[in-house]
Motif scaffolding. Structure first.
Motif, PDB file in Angstrom:
ATOM      1  N   GLN A 207       0.860  -1.183   0.000  1.00 39.43           N
ATOM      2  CA  GLN A 207       0.000   0.000   0.000  1.00 39.43           C
ATOM      3  C   GLN A 207       0.897   1.234   0.000  1.00 39.43           C
ATOM      4  O   GLN A 207       1.975   1.227   0.601  1.00 39.43           O
ATOM      5  N   THR A 231      -9.608   3.920   5.697  1.00 40.42           N
ATOM      6  CA  THR A 231      -8.240   3.770   6.202  1.00 40.42           C
ATOM      7  C   THR A 231      -7.376   4.935   5.769  1.00 40.42           C
ATOM      8  O   THR A 231      -6.551   5.454   6.524  1.00 40.42           O
ATOM      9  N   SER A 248       6.347   0.341  12.922  1.00 45.89           N
ATOM     10  CA  SER A 248       5.019  -0.270  12.899  1.00 45.89           C
ATOM     11  C   SER A 248       4.019   0.757  13.413  1.00 45.89           C
ATOM     12  O   SER A 248       4.273   1.446  14.407  1.00 45.89           O
ATOM     13  N   LEU A 250      -0.441   1.792  13.818  1.00 46.32           N
ATOM     14  CA  LEU A 250      -1.813   1.308  13.902  1.00 46.32           C
ATOM     15  C   LEU A 250      -2.712   2.300  13.181  1.00 46.32           C
ATOM     16  O   LEU A 250      -2.783   3.469  13.559  1.00 46.32           O
ATOM     17  N   GLY A 253      -7.375   0.779  13.360  1.00 46.56           N
ATOM     18  CA  GLY A 253      -7.464  -0.462  14.099  1.00 46.56           C
ATOM     19  C   GLY A 253      -6.682  -1.621  13.523  1.00 46.56           C
ATOM     20  O   GLY A 253      -6.763  -2.732  14.034  1.00 46.56           O
ATOM     21  N   GLN A 254      -5.906  -1.381  12.474  1.00 44.40           N
ATOM     22  CA  GLN A 254      -5.140  -2.454  11.837  1.00 44.40           C
ATOM     23  C   GLN A 254      -3.663  -2.098  11.879  1.00 44.40           C
ATOM     24  O   GLN A 254      -3.284  -0.961  11.618  1.00 44.40           O
ATOM     25  N   ALA A 255      -2.810  -3.123  12.183  1.00 41.93           N
ATOM     26  CA  ALA A 255      -1.365  -2.908  12.287  1.00 41.93           C
ATOM     27  C   ALA A 255      -0.733  -2.949  10.900  1.00 41.93           C
ATOM     28  O   ALA A 255      -1.031  -3.825  10.092  1.00 41.93           O
ATOM     29  N   TYR A 256       0.157  -1.984  10.673  1.00 37.26           N
ATOM     30  CA  TYR A 256       0.884  -1.907   9.407  1.00 37.26           C
ATOM     31  C   TYR A 256       2.370  -1.715   9.701  1.00 37.26           C
ATOM     32  O   TYR A 256       2.743  -1.067  10.688  1.00 37.26           O
ATOM     33  N   SER A 278       0.373  -4.576   5.442  1.00 35.97           N
ATOM     34  CA  SER A 278      -0.470  -5.041   6.533  1.00 35.97           C
ATOM     35  C   SER A 278       0.180  -6.214   7.252  1.00 35.97           C
ATOM     36  O   SER A 278       0.563  -7.207   6.619  1.00 35.97           O
ATOM     37  N   ASP A 280      -1.306  -8.123   9.480  1.00 33.60           N
ATOM     38  CA  ASP A 280      -2.252  -9.240   9.513  1.00 33.60           C
ATOM     39  C   ASP A 280      -2.209 -10.035   8.209  1.00 33.60           C
ATOM     40  O   ASP A 280      -2.253 -11.272   8.213  1.00 33.60           O
ATOM     41  N   GLU A 281      -2.119  -9.338   7.072  1.00 29.99           N
ATOM     42  CA  GLU A 281      -2.045 -10.043   5.788  1.00 29.99           C
ATOM     43  C   GLU A 281      -0.757 -10.843   5.681  1.00 29.99           C
ATOM     44  O   GLU A 281      -0.736 -11.940   5.128  1.00 29.99           O
TER      45      GLU A 281
END
Length: 818
Positions: A207, A231, A248, A250, A253-256, A278, A280-281
């Motif tokens: 991204q 986002t 890193s 946030l 609500g998603q960690a990148y 991401s 999580d990905e």
């Protein structure tokens, strides 16, 4: 009635506790569960750690890819603008100030390359014409671009870069129109928008968000983003992060994992790109793997419990009879047979004991044979050879105790033979071929000895030994062996050329004990191998050198951490201009007790042991630390580091160097890598692969000591090198040796034909300098300019070089350089 079930359960529990099989199954299952739980926890932590490290690597690669996309867009703008300023019709329209024609041409060329801005400025950078009316904020951006064009050091006056216009990022390029002086400026530009962001996302899978701000204290504004709108709206980006840094974050609500990529050279960084991945990905595939491993572990536990219970039920017969038999066998009683009373597992175990009893004598005999014979060649091994030599020497001592001094110094000899290039043959053709080769060597040695019956053995690996009854036979026998190995060995369809190095030790002149004789023969053999002499008789100087080498190598292992290594720099001077353009890094070792150890005393042995890889990386670290310091003082130089054969065989070398360039923030062109011809020729395919990757990273490559190796011009033509260094042996007598003059001239012409720069090493005086300059050589390096200097003294020398140049070269030559 209530006590009956409890009593029954108690009896069943006691019965289970008394059964060995049950306890084994329970203990095994419990241990398996604990191990699997610890393994899963460790795997989870490792997955998370490795995934985050992988994300940072992806982000660093993505940054380089994004910069490459911007460079390609900039080159497209330069090419389009360059074609336009070279167009005759357009130049005529500019000359006649036909604004309508100029605007039409600007629009046509702009649409051809997809430019959003196409303008013509006069020499004062005032707008003359445009394909379409520009925004009001374009002109301030053009003023900034004009300042870059006026201060351009490229020589063609072209300037380009990324600027912010009305809160959007644009990529502009300004190209001068000359006739022959500058009469106008053509400006072409793209809007860096969602299209580039989508291209970047498709190429890298990352991204990306483009941001700008009005000042150093202002908030960042996102101008384009590949993230979802929600986002993207939550994306602000920490203002404190430095360009090129990673962290890193946030977001919504998603960690990148995020990396900040600067889009201009300004330290305030008004333009930047945020590269995101991401977490999580990245971790999702590994989570699925964890669940799979958990299911497999549970199934394995169930299977173990079921299988254990089934096996335990099979062990139902007492084993006391076998206990007595085992005790008898342990005591060495093999006369009484082991009773076999059942046909189940215990019966099989009893049969195994019986088989052990009947075969143990044969096994002991076989062990004895293996202890004294080599199973591969059928020759005696080291143990038997030692006994044979000991017996022979003892017999000589008893038969001639009063021998004269002359006779007692040369009464026997040991020959130790080691094959050259055996490891290379083993690696190339495989261990099966290597074993066949060793058998052939044993047969050939047996043919050389013939009926003379000298004791012979294979000691280990590719080492063979002979005992000769008279020392005078040592060298003739070694010559006979060497002659026998001159014939190639035929291994199936493969013909192998093999040579051997032979060391000779005399009894009792060199030693009186067997182990000492073998050790000294081995010292002589390794000396013969190092000197490529084939045969060497032991003498004391060989042993002292070996001891010193071992000491130096053990000290070298701690020298890096102890801070004993030093980097010296020897300057490289451009013969055409007299300017300092680079330097070669040379390693020195300041030993605490031996003083300054010469490189030839430790570099060859570091290469043999593989420790040279650690030394090379240490030198690269030092050079990358020194380079920015020199650049800050106005000395932006290309610093060269030598690579050995071991370095070129390391397929991970490009990754190691790339990581260091990124860590020290040094551009690749500041580090030059020098490779000798012999290093390339050891394994050309592997060397070419490593060199191609280094070249792709932007690292300039140089062929060192050209003319002293055995490389072919075909390899030289294919290698991605930029520079060729003529060995000092051809340069040092250039002013008085006609043969060297011809070789150097031909080498320079060849290198220039291949598009390579030429560096001459060993420039010792002004006469050689002048000859090289007349031959068109590019760079000079040698004591005439400067000896290698410690790194902390090099900066002062570089600052004083312009004045020193006048003194060294003299007024006439210095005037020519100006």
């Amino acid at each position: 009635m209530t006590d009956a079930p409890a009593s029954w359960l108690q009896r069943w529990r006691d019965r289970l506790q008394r059964r060995l099989s049950t306890r084994l199954v329970v203990a095994s299952v419990a241990l398996l569960v604990v191990v699997q739980a610890l393994g899963l926890l460790s795997l989870r932590a490792s997955i998370d750690r490795n995934a985050r490290q992988s994300i940072q690597q992806e982000l660093a690669l993505g940054e380089r890819l994004f910069q490459r996309l911007l460079e390609q867009n900039g080159q497209r703008l330069r090419d389009g603008a360059g074609l336009l300023v070279a167009d005759y019709g357009f130049r005529s329209a500019v000359g006649s100030r036909d604004l309508e024609t100029i605007a039409s041409a600007l629009g046509n060329h702009g649409r051809r390359i997809g430019a959003t801005h196409a303008l013509l400025l006069d020499t004062d950078f005032a707008l003359q014409a445009a394909a379409s009316p520009p925004e009001d904020a374009v002109m301030p951006a053009l003023q900034e671009l004009a300042q870059r064009a006026q201060s351009s050091t490229v020589g063609d006056g072209v300037a380009g870069g990324l600027v912010a216009i009305d809160g959007r990022i644009h990529q502009l390029v300004m190209v001068p129109m000359r006739a022959p002086l500058v009469i106008a400026w053509v400006v072409m530009g793209f809007r860096v928008d969602e299209g580039l962001v989508r291209d970047m996302q498709r190429l890298s899978g990352l991204q990306i968000a483009l941001q700008t701000r009005a000042s150093a204290s202002a908030d960042w504004l996102t101008t384009a983003s590949s993230l979802a709108p929600l986002t993207s709206a939550a994306l602000g980006g920490p203002a404190s992060m430095r360009p090129g840094s990673a962290s890193s974050v946030l977001i919504a609500g998603q960690a990148y994992g995020m990396r900040v990529a600067p889009l201009d050279a300004d330290n305030e960084a008004p333009l930047r790109a945020l590269l995101l991945r991401s977490v999580d990905e990245a971790v999702a595939p590994y989570r699925s793997l964890q669940w799979t491993l958990l299911v497999i572990g549970l199934l394995g536990t169930v299977a173990l419990a079921a299988g254990g219970l089934w096996a335990a039920r099979r062990i139902t017969t007492p084993i006391r009879e076998l206990s007595g038999a085992a005790q008898r066998l342990a005591a060495g009683d093999f006369e009484h047979p082991v009773p076999v009373t059942t046909r189940d597992e215990i019966g099989e175990l009893a049969q195994t004991f019986e088989h052990m009893r009947t075969s143990i004598d044969a096994q002991r005999k076989e062990v004895t044979r293996l202890a004294y014979w080599d199973s591969l060649t059928g020759l005696p091994n080291r143990a038997q050879f030692r006994e044979a030599v000991s017996a022979a020497l003892a017999q000589r001592e008893q038969s001639a105790p009063e021998a004269t001094a002359a006779a007692s110094t040369r009464t026997a000899a040991i020959l130790l033979l080691d094959l050259d290039r055996f490891k290379h043959i083993n690696d190339l053709l495989g261990y099966a071929t290597g074993d066949q080769l060793l058998r052939e060597v044993g047969e050939r040695l047996g043919a050389v000895i013939g009926a003379r019956g000298f004791p012979m053995a294979r000691l280990s690996g590719d080492e063979f030994a002979l005992l000769l009854p008279e020392a005078e036979l040592g060298e003739p026998m070694a010559a006979e062996i060497a002659s026998a190995f001159e014939r190639p060995m035929q291994l199936g369809e493969q013909s192998v050329d093999l040579r051997a190095s032979v060391g000779i030790a005399h009894y009792p002149g060199h030693a009186r004990e067997v182990d000492e004789l073998l050790a000294r023969a081995e010292v002589a053999m390794y000396a013969a191998k190092r000197g490529s002499s084939g045969v060497m008789v032991y003498h004391e100087q060989l042993d002292s050198g070996s001891s010193q080498t071992l000491s130096l190598l053990s000290d070298l292992q701690r020298a890096i951490g102890a801070g004993e290594l030093r980097v010296f720099l020897q300057p490289k001077i451009a013969l055409g201009s007299g300017e300092l353009v680079g330097a070669e890094a040379l390693l020195r070792w300041q030993h605490p007790t031996r003083g300054m150890v010469p490189p030839l005393d430790f570099i060859p042995f570091a290469e043999q042991t593989g420790f040279i890889r650690h030394l090379t990386l240490w030198v690269i670290d030092e050079i990358l630390r020194i380079s920015p310091q020199l650049a800050a003082q106005g000395h932006a130089l290309s610093l060269a580091v030598n690579l050995s054969t071991r370095d070129l065989m390391d397929l991970e070398l490009p990754d190691k160097i790339g990581e260091r360039l990124a860590r020290f923030a040094v551009p690749p062109e500041a580090l030059k890598l020098e490779i000798t011809e012999s290093a390339i020729m050891d394994d050309p395919q592997r060397a070419e692969s490593v060199l191609a990757r280094l070249h792709a990273m932007g690292l300039p490559l140089s062929i060192d000591d050209f003319g002293t190796g055995y490389s072919s011009l075909a390899y030289l033509k294919r290698l991605p090198v930029k520079e060729l260094k003529i060995d000092r042996s051809f340069v040092m007598h250039l002013d008085r040796e006609d043969g060297d003059h011809k070789i150097v001239r031909s080498t320079i012409d060849l290198a220039h034909t291949l598009g390579l720069e030429v560096v001459a090493e060993g420039v010792e005086n002004l006469a050689i300098w002048q000859v090289l300059r007349g031959l068109g050589c590019d760079l000079a390096q040698g004591y005439f300019v400067s000896r290698p200097l410690p790194a902390d003294q090099f900066e002062a020398w570089a600052t004083a070089w312009p004045q020193q140049r006048e003194r060294l070269l003299g007024q006439p030559e210095a005037a020519l350089l100006k």
